[in-house]
Design an enzyme around this catalytic site. Structure first.
Site, PDB file in Angstrom:
ATOM      1  N   VAL A  52       3.724   0.107  -9.848  1.00 38.50           N
ATOM      2  CA  VAL A  52       3.803   1.564  -9.674  1.00 38.50           C
ATOM      3  C   VAL A  52       3.402   1.929  -8.244  1.00 38.50           C
ATOM      4  O   VAL A  52       4.091   2.707  -7.572  1.00 38.50           O
ATOM      5  CB  VAL A  52       2.922   2.290 -10.715  1.00 38.50           C
ATOM      6  CG1 VAL A  52       2.739   3.767 -10.354  1.00 38.50           C
ATOM      7  CG2 VAL A  52       3.525   2.153 -12.114  1.00 38.50           C
ATOM      8  N   GLU A  53       2.314   1.370  -7.769  1.00 39.97           N
ATOM      9  CA  GLU A  53       1.842   1.650  -6.410  1.00 39.97           C
ATOM     10  C   GLU A  53       2.857   1.192  -5.365  1.00 39.97           C
ATOM     11  O   GLU A  53       3.128   1.889  -4.386  1.00 39.97           O
ATOM     12  CB  GLU A  53       0.503   0.944  -6.171  1.00 39.97           C
ATOM     13  CG  GLU A  53      -0.131   1.240  -4.851  1.00 39.97           C
ATOM     14  CD  GLU A  53      -1.154   2.358  -4.914  1.00 39.97           C
ATOM     15  OE1 GLU A  53      -1.565   2.798  -3.832  1.00 39.97           O
ATOM     16  OE2 GLU A  53      -1.527   2.786  -6.008  1.00 39.97           O
TER      17      GLU A  53
END
Length: 129
Positions: A52-53
């Site tokens: 996600v990051e």
């Protein structure tokens, strides 16, 4: 803006492959393998958080371009379905892109198209100079 080398560091360790990279959409895929498992034999939640990051940071950086760089300031990721093996695909799109911050949402699906994780990352836009 030149797209940075996206093959080293954590990206390389996780085995992430970028299928699409733009300031409007990022698509990453990877294979779940035993070295990414947690002790119960399922994909470690930290992998989802890292993906996600990565999705948000890459897309946000490209969108911001030469105006600066981005850093993650918040990552909220939900784990919806246990995964032991197979290929996963993460698709990220911006929710908000402002002068000082961006918010990106990411959905991660398995080969059957089932949602296994979802998350969002808030990025701080840092000016150059």
């Amino acid at each position: 803006m030149d797209i940075p080398d996206l093959t080293g560091g954590l990206v390389g360790l996780l085995g992430l492959t970028f299928d699409e990279v733009s300031g409007d959409r990022v698509v990453i895929r990877w294979k779940v393998r035993p070295e990414l498992h947690q002790p119960a034999g399922i994909l470690h939640g930290g992998v989802y958080c890292a993906v996600v990051e990565t999705v948000g940071s890459v897309g946000g950086s490209i969108w911001l371009g030469d105006r600066g760089t981005v850093v993650g300031v918040s990552n909220q990721t939900d784990f919806l379905r246990a995964v032991r093996e197979g290929e996963l695909v993460a698709v990220g799109t911006p929710v908000h892109r402002g002068r000082s911050q961006q918010l990106w949402q990411v959905e991660i699906t398995d080969a059957a198209g089932r949602l296994v994780s979802r998350g969002q990352v808030r990025l701080q836009n840092l000016s150059r100079g």
